[in-house]
Motif scaffolding. Sequence first.
Motif, PDB file in Angstrom:
ATOM      1  N   ILE A  61      79.413  22.733  57.191  1.00  0.00           N
ATOM      2  CA  ILE A  61      80.171  21.621  57.780  1.00  0.00           C
ATOM      3  C   ILE A  61      80.581  20.674  56.663  1.00  0.00           C
ATOM      4  O   ILE A  61      79.743  20.203  55.891  1.00  0.00           O
ATOM      5  N   VAL A  62      81.900  20.410  56.571  1.00  0.00           N
ATOM      6  CA  VAL A  62      82.406  19.503  55.541  1.00  0.00           C
ATOM      7  C   VAL A  62      83.061  18.263  56.138  1.00  0.00           C
ATOM      8  O   VAL A  62      83.460  17.365  55.410  1.00  0.00           O
ATOM      9  N   GLY A  63      83.169  18.202  57.464  1.00  0.00           N
ATOM     10  CA  GLY A  63      83.758  17.037  58.109  1.00  0.00           C
ATOM     11  C   GLY A  63      83.799  17.230  59.609  1.00  0.00           C
ATOM     12  O   GLY A  63      83.377  18.259  60.136  1.00  0.00           O
ATOM     13  N   GLU A  64      84.306  16.222  60.293  1.00  0.00           N
ATOM     14  CA  GLU A  64      84.444  16.281  61.747  1.00  0.00           C
ATOM     15  C   GLU A  64      85.815  15.754  62.133  1.00  0.00           C
ATOM     16  O   GLU A  64      86.296  14.775  61.558  1.00  0.00           O
ATOM     17  N   PHE A 119      89.511  25.335  58.312  1.00  0.00           N
ATOM     18  CA  PHE A 119      88.870  26.020  59.424  1.00  0.00           C
ATOM     19  C   PHE A 119      88.056  25.043  60.255  1.00  0.00           C
ATOM     20  O   PHE A 119      87.560  24.037  59.737  1.00  0.00           O
ATOM     21  N   TYR A 120      87.893  25.396  61.540  1.00  0.00           N
ATOM     22  CA  TYR A 120      87.230  24.522  62.501  1.00  0.00           C
ATOM     23  C   TYR A 120      86.255  25.313  63.364  1.00  0.00           C
ATOM     24  O   TYR A 120      86.466  26.499  63.634  1.00  0.00           O
ATOM     25  N   HIS A 121      85.212  24.636  63.823  1.00  0.00           N
ATOM     26  CA  HIS A 121      84.244  25.224  64.746  1.00  0.00           C
ATOM     27  C   HIS A 121      83.976  24.209  65.846  1.00  0.00           C
ATOM     28  O   HIS A 121      83.650  23.054  65.556  1.00  0.00           O
ATOM     29  N   LEU A 162      76.096  26.223  59.914  1.00  0.00           N
ATOM     30  CA  LEU A 162      76.165  26.897  61.207  1.00  0.00           C
ATOM     31  C   LEU A 162      75.898  28.372  60.938  1.00  0.00           C
ATOM     32  O   LEU A 162      76.498  28.960  60.030  1.00  0.00           O
ATOM     33  N   THR A 163      75.000  28.975  61.712  1.00  0.00           N
ATOM     34  CA  THR A 163      74.629  30.358  61.469  1.00  0.00           C
ATOM     35  C   THR A 163      74.750  31.201  62.736  1.00  0.00           C
ATOM     36  O   THR A 163      74.763  30.670  63.856  1.00  0.00           O
ATOM     37  N   VAL A 207      84.322  18.913  67.162  1.00  0.00           N
ATOM     38  CA  VAL A 207      85.031  19.889  66.335  1.00  0.00           C
ATOM     39  C   VAL A 207      84.719  19.551  64.887  1.00  0.00           C
ATOM     40  O   VAL A 207      85.023  18.457  64.413  1.00  0.00           O
ATOM     41  N   TYR A 208      84.085  20.514  64.227  1.00  0.00           N
ATOM     42  CA  TYR A 208      83.721  20.338  62.829  1.00  0.00           C
ATOM     43  C   TYR A 208      84.688  21.092  61.929  1.00  0.00           C
ATOM     44  O   TYR A 208      85.157  22.179  62.276  1.00  0.00           O
ATOM     45  N   ILE A 209      84.976  20.496  60.786  1.00  0.00           N
ATOM     46  CA  ILE A 209      85.717  21.185  59.734  1.00  0.00           C
ATOM     47  C   ILE A 209      84.667  21.969  58.961  1.00  0.00           C
ATOM     48  O   ILE A 209      83.631  21.410  58.568  1.00  0.00           O
ATOM     49  N   VAL A 210      84.917  23.258  58.783  1.00  0.00           N
ATOM     50  CA  VAL A 210      83.914  24.125  58.162  1.00  0.00           C
ATOM     51  C   VAL A 210      84.507  24.925  57.014  1.00  0.00           C
ATOM     52  O   VAL A 210      85.714  25.150  56.956  1.00  0.00           O
ATOM     53  N   GLU A 211      83.625  25.341  56.122  1.00  0.00           N
ATOM     54  CA  GLU A 211      83.990  26.240  55.029  1.00  0.00           C
ATOM     55  C   GLU A 211      83.111  27.472  55.121  1.00  0.00           C
ATOM     56  O   GLU A 211      81.874  27.347  55.184  1.00  0.00           O
TER      57      GLU A 211
END
Length: 147
Positions: free
Chosen positions: A112-115, A21-23, A35-36, A76-80
């Motif tokens: 956030i787990v990565g970019e 997933f991405y944000h 991120l909230t 663009v962040y990789i998110v969980e």
Amino acid sequence: MSSEKPSNQSATGTILDNGPFYHGTRADLQVGDLLTAGFRSNYRPEIIMNHIYFTALVNGAGLAAALAKGDGRERVYIVEPTGSFENDPNVTDKKFPGNPTRSYRSTAPLKIVGEVTDWDRLTPEALKTWRDNLAKLNADPKAVIIN
């Protein structure tokens, strides 16, 4: 925080996307940040959002980053997800059939787990078209954000 894996099932039991997933945003954040929900909408600034939104499409997150408010660079962040999530009703079943944009939302934070630094960026002309279309939508009193 619980070590339990968050649910990727909707209220109807439908299995949702497994990611990644991405944000997309212009905020300068770090791995481990959360991120909230609770911030102003990028599309209707008078609305405080009850959910945090994300997608399984990196270019969709890139579009969101390009349209995001602020002066920072597009990110663009990789998110969980840290909790359950649902299809984004602004672009899915309530307005369009299915979930072609693979867009989701959650009231729980996203970790956030990565970019990602490589995605298809919009041309200035395409970005102007998106912004013009959003301005028209925002001018329509019948257009609503499902919050």
